[in-house]
Design a protein around this motif. Structure first.
Motif, PDB file in Angstrom:
ATOM      1  N   PHE A 125       1.739  -9.216  41.466  1.00 43.54           N
ATOM      2  CA  PHE A 125       2.879  -8.408  41.015  1.00 43.54           C
ATOM      3  C   PHE A 125       4.176  -9.173  40.796  1.00 43.54           C
ATOM      4  CE2 PHE A 125       0.029  -5.304  43.125  1.00 43.54           C
ATOM      5  CZ  PHE A 125      -0.228  -4.534  42.008  1.00 43.54           C
ATOM      6  N   TYR A 126       4.194 -10.444  41.111  1.00 38.36           N
ATOM      7  CA  TYR A 126       5.374 -11.224  40.721  1.00 38.36           C
ATOM      8  C   TYR A 126       4.953 -12.099  39.547  1.00 38.36           C
ATOM      9  CZ  TYR A 126       9.158 -14.571  40.528  1.00 38.36           C
ATOM     10  OH  TYR A 126      10.180 -15.361  40.078  1.00 38.36           O
ATOM     11  N   ARG A 127       5.329 -11.654  38.367  1.00 36.12           N
ATOM     12  CA  ARG A 127       4.898 -12.359  37.162  1.00 36.12           C
ATOM     13  C   ARG A 127       6.112 -12.610  36.282  1.00 36.12           C
ATOM     14  NH1 ARG A 127       0.027  -8.886  35.060  1.00 36.12           N
ATOM     15  NH2 ARG A 127      -0.428 -10.752  33.850  1.00 36.12           N
ATOM     16  N   ARG A 134      13.878 -12.784  38.198  1.00 28.47           N
ATOM     17  CA  ARG A 134      14.495 -12.667  39.530  1.00 28.47           C
ATOM     18  C   ARG A 134      13.664 -11.849  40.523  1.00 28.47           C
ATOM     19  NH1 ARG A 134      20.723 -11.359  37.704  1.00 28.47           N
ATOM     20  NH2 ARG A 134      21.030 -13.321  36.584  1.00 28.47           N
ATOM     21  N   ILE A 135      13.819 -12.223  41.782  1.00 28.15           N
ATOM     22  CA  ILE A 135      13.265 -11.423  42.885  1.00 28.15           C
ATOM     23  C   ILE A 135      14.459 -10.936  43.700  1.00 28.15           C
ATOM     24  CG2 ILE A 135      11.749 -11.370  44.896  1.00 28.15           C
ATOM     25  CD1 ILE A 135      10.362 -13.892  43.844  1.00 28.15           C
ATOM     26  N   VAL A 136      14.541  -9.621  43.891  1.00 20.76           N
ATOM     27  CA  VAL A 136      15.661  -9.052  44.640  1.00 20.76           C
ATOM     28  C   VAL A 136      15.213  -8.734  46.058  1.00 20.76           C
ATOM     29  CG1 VAL A 136      17.242  -7.081  44.805  1.00 20.76           C
ATOM     30  CG2 VAL A 136      16.707  -8.081  42.572  1.00 20.76           C
ATOM     31  N   ILE A 137      15.927  -9.305  47.033  1.00 21.46           N
ATOM     32  CA  ILE A 137      15.676  -8.967  48.438  1.00 21.46           C
ATOM     33  C   ILE A 137      17.019  -8.612  49.082  1.00 21.46           C
ATOM     34  CG2 ILE A 137      13.646 -10.475  48.602  1.00 21.46           C
ATOM     35  CD1 ILE A 137      15.356 -12.446  50.219  1.00 21.46           C
ATOM     36  N   GLU A 138      16.987  -8.176  50.335  1.00 23.72           N
ATOM     37  CA  GLU A 138      18.252  -7.955  51.012  1.00 23.72           C
ATOM     38  C   GLU A 138      18.642  -9.257  51.711  1.00 23.72           C
ATOM     39  OE1 GLU A 138      15.264  -6.905  51.990  1.00 23.72           O
ATOM     40  OE2 GLU A 138      15.386  -5.660  53.795  1.00 23.72           O
ATOM     41  N   ASP A 139      19.972  -9.512  51.788  1.00 20.07           N
ATOM     42  CA  ASP A 139      20.418 -10.756  52.415  1.00 20.07           C
ATOM     43  C   ASP A 139      19.907 -10.832  53.852  1.00 20.07           C
ATOM     44  OD1 ASP A 139      21.808 -13.204  52.327  1.00 20.07           O
ATOM     45  OD2 ASP A 139      23.416 -12.326  53.531  1.00 20.07           O
ATOM     46  N   ALA A 140      19.839  -9.663  54.516  1.00 22.42           N
ATOM     47  CA  ALA A 140      19.332  -9.635  55.897  1.00 22.42           C
ATOM     48  C   ALA A 140      17.828  -9.364  55.902  1.00 22.42           C
ATOM     49  CB  ALA A 140      20.065  -8.581  56.704  1.00 22.42           C
ATOM     50  N   LEU A 194      10.882  -8.601  40.210  1.00 23.18           N
ATOM     51  CA  LEU A 194      10.351  -7.969  41.420  1.00 23.18           C
ATOM     52  C   LEU A 194      11.487  -7.571  42.356  1.00 23.18           C
ATOM     53  CD1 LEU A 194       7.983  -7.322  43.422  1.00 23.18           C
ATOM     54  CD2 LEU A 194       8.137  -9.700  44.186  1.00 23.18           C
ATOM     55  N   VAL A 195      11.394  -6.346  42.861  1.00 18.74           N
ATOM     56  CA  VAL A 195      12.268  -5.901  43.951  1.00 18.74           C
ATOM     57  C   VAL A 195      11.379  -5.846  45.184  1.00 18.74           C
ATOM     58  CG1 VAL A 195      13.732  -4.029  44.807  1.00 18.74           C
ATOM     59  CG2 VAL A 195      13.583  -4.467  42.341  1.00 18.74           C
ATOM     60  N   LEU A 196      11.756  -6.567  46.240  1.00 15.26           N
ATOM     61  CA  LEU A 196      10.940  -6.570  47.459  1.00 15.26           C
ATOM     62  C   LEU A 196      11.870  -6.402  48.658  1.00 15.26           C
ATOM     63  CD1 LEU A 196       8.176  -6.816  48.788  1.00 15.26           C
ATOM     64  CD2 LEU A 196       8.500  -9.284  48.860  1.00 15.26           C
ATOM     65  N   LEU A 197      11.966  -5.180  49.117  1.00 10.64           N
ATOM     66  CA  LEU A 197      12.923  -4.871  50.186  1.00 10.64           C
ATOM     67  C   LEU A 197      12.196  -4.347  51.422  1.00 10.64           C
ATOM     68  CD1 LEU A 197      15.490  -2.992  47.922  1.00 10.64           C
ATOM     69  CD2 LEU A 197      15.839  -5.246  48.945  1.00 10.64           C
ATOM     70  N   GLY A 198      12.897  -4.431  52.554  1.00 11.86           N
ATOM     71  CA  GLY A 198      12.375  -3.817  53.771  1.00 11.86           C
ATOM     72  C   GLY A 198      12.701  -2.335  53.753  1.00 11.86           C
ATOM     73  N   ALA A 222      11.222  -3.433  36.382  1.00  8.96           N
ATOM     74  CA  ALA A 222      10.755  -4.362  37.423  1.00  8.96           C
ATOM     75  C   ALA A 222       9.583  -3.739  38.175  1.00  8.96           C
ATOM     76  CB  ALA A 222      11.891  -4.656  38.398  1.00  8.96           C
ATOM     77  N   VAL A 223       8.895  -4.580  38.924  1.00  9.41           N
ATOM     78  CA  VAL A 223       7.878  -4.105  39.862  1.00  9.41           C
ATOM     79  C   VAL A 223       8.585  -3.913  41.199  1.00  9.41           C
ATOM     80  CG1 VAL A 223       5.747  -4.730  41.064  1.00  9.41           C
ATOM     81  CG2 VAL A 223       6.041  -5.334  38.652  1.00  9.41           C
ATOM     82  N   VAL A 224       8.218  -2.843  41.919  1.00  5.50           N
ATOM     83  CA  VAL A 224       8.900  -2.578  43.194  1.00  5.50           C
ATOM     84  C   VAL A 224       7.893  -2.541  44.343  1.00  5.50           C
ATOM     85  CG1 VAL A 224      10.453  -1.046  44.452  1.00  5.50           C
ATOM     86  CG2 VAL A 224      10.646  -1.234  41.957  1.00  5.50           C
TER      87      VAL A 224
END
Ligand code: PLP
Length: 435
Positions: A125-127, A134-140, A194-198, A222-224
């Motif tokens: 899913f990250y293509r 870009r891959i979006v995550i939270e700073d924490a 890709l958005v990959l969050l907690g 994006a893929v989430v």
């Protein structure tokens, strides 16, 4: 030796209230082993670290021993002849895991561990392509996720520093706002692969609005995906209906399946059986009925089991199975209700203790924006030192995230109001008031 419980007449009004609340709302503590306390005046610890490693269900040992006995009695024949045959053993975990996260059985599998699964899912899913890298995550983000996405960027020949976008809370705030994630996706979404969050942040305990972020990410093209390590078994989830692309979670925190326990994976139905998705394979990726045909080419099923690679560790599956049965019998809606009561109670006690002390609750105050964890930032001294004192002097188990956060988690299955009272009492005794 620990002193026995004081007689009720010696209780302070606050402790008596906690005891009364426990009598009215007892939870399921009797189903768990609670470790003995090394310090303080109570025989058992007040265990507030279920966000890190859940307690052992009483049923787990016997179930695990039964699986070991099958091996002793049957040797290799256990694959087919054990009471719970090993070949299809993982299937026993599928339906309850699916119910827990609001998924279809075909979308859910228990396998490997969390970060390994995140990598296997990112293979599919990250293509990154063209401007959309870009891959979006939270700073924490939990460091493992951060390392994982940076290594994925590198794997694709990209610079992790510019590829991985770390969303930060507003100045002066501790938790990310869902609106800020949505704003980022509205303005920069065409650059995001890709958005990959907690789902629930490991540090602040914040619960993001998973359906809203998923919808915004997908609308942006994006893929989430979601890391649900701190959400599975903590808050109700509806991954299928929320149209989440993929998710992964571990089972050692709220799912009480033991240290390093097997993890769960969700892939939305719309991706199942898609031959264009890259996927890493092994003999467990092929349709079960073809596994022993010993052919050179796999025939993957149109389920998430196509993401499996190796034959699963049976003795690691028993504890997950036992725990999922517990969740099934109590049900997430009832657990969430108790969780709201218990965490609300701890919050009230913490507000009394933190007033006038260098302590701040950094978890969102809106119960809809959090699970059961409350994180406290300490303004003086070290988080490690404080948790050591809480443990050794008061028998309170919490966990520190250096430099300055201590996490307290009343778990609705087994924590009590009295545990919460003990946290507040121990904090009041351990942290001096501001001068
Ligand atoms: C949010 C989060 N992601 C990832 C991990 C890493 O999990 P694992 O070591 O099982 O891969 C953890 C572990 O605590 C976690 O809390």
């Amino acid at each position: 030796m620990n002193a026995p419980h004081p007689a009720p007449s010696h209780l302070t009004a606050a402790e008596a209230e906690a005891r009364q609340l426990d009598a009215a709302d007892p939870g399921h503590r009797h189903l768990f082993h609670v470790p003995p306390a090394e310090g303080g005046r109570f025989p058992e610890v007040a265990y507030l670290a279920g966000n890190s490693l859940g307690l052992q269900p009483r049923a787990t040992r016997d179930e695990l021993l039964a699986d070991l006995d099958a091996w002793r009695q049957l040797g290799v024949e256990g694959h087919l002849e054990a009471e719970r045959p090993w070949l299809p053993y993982h299937e026993l975990l599928t339906a309850p895991a699916a119910r827990l996260v609001g998924a279809l059985p075909a979308e859910t599998v228990v396998m490997n561990s969390l970060t390994v699964n995140l990598h296997l899912l990112m293979v599919s899913f990250y293509r990154p392509a063209g401007r959309r890298t870009r891959i979006v995550i939270e700073d924490a983000a939990f460091p493992s996720d951060s390392y994982a996405v940076r290594s994925q960027a590198r794997f694709h020949g990209l610079d992790p520093d510019s590829t991985v976008v770390r969303l930060t809370p507003r100045p002066g705030e501790d938790a990310l706002r869902t609106e800020d994630v949505l704003d980022y996706l509205a303005t920069e979404g065409d650059r995001v692969a890709l958005v990959l969050l907690g789902g629930v942040n490991y540090l602040t305990g914040e619960l993001l609005d998973i359906p809203a972020v998923t919808a915004a990410g997908r609308a942006a093209g994006a893929v989430v995906g979601w890391d649900l390590a701190h959400a599975a078994g903590n808050v109700p989830l509806a991954l299928h209906d929320w149209d989440v692309d993929f998710a992964a979670w571990c089972s050692y925190k709220y799912l009480n399946s033991g240290p390093g326990a097997l993890a769960g994976v969700f892939v939305h139905e719309r991706h199942l059986g898609d031959p264009t998705l890259p996927r890493f394979e092994g003999w467990w990726s092929t349709e079960a009925s073809t596994r022993f045909e010993m052919t050179p080419v796999s025939r993957p099923p149109a389920t998430v089991e196509a993401w499996q690679i190796s034959n699963p560790p049976i003795f690691a599956m028993g504890p997950v199975r036992t725990s999922l049965e517990l969740f099934d019998s109590v049900g997430m809606p009832a657990l969430r209700e108790r969780s709201l009561r218990l965490t609300g109670y701890l919050e009230r006690l913490l507000d009394e203790v933190t007033a006038g002390r260098p302590l701040t609750v950094v978890t969102p105050r809106d119960p809809a924006r959090r699970g059961c964890q409350l994180s406290v930032r300490i303004g003086a001294g070290s988080a490690n030192e404080l948790t050591k004192r809480l443990r050794h002097e008061h028998g309170v188990i919490a966990d520190a995230r250096e430099p300055d956060v201590v996490r307290f988690t009343p778990v609705p299955l087994y924590s009590t109001y009295h545990d919460c009272w003990r946290v507040a009492d121990a904090l009041a005794a351990s942290v001096e008031k501001n001068r």
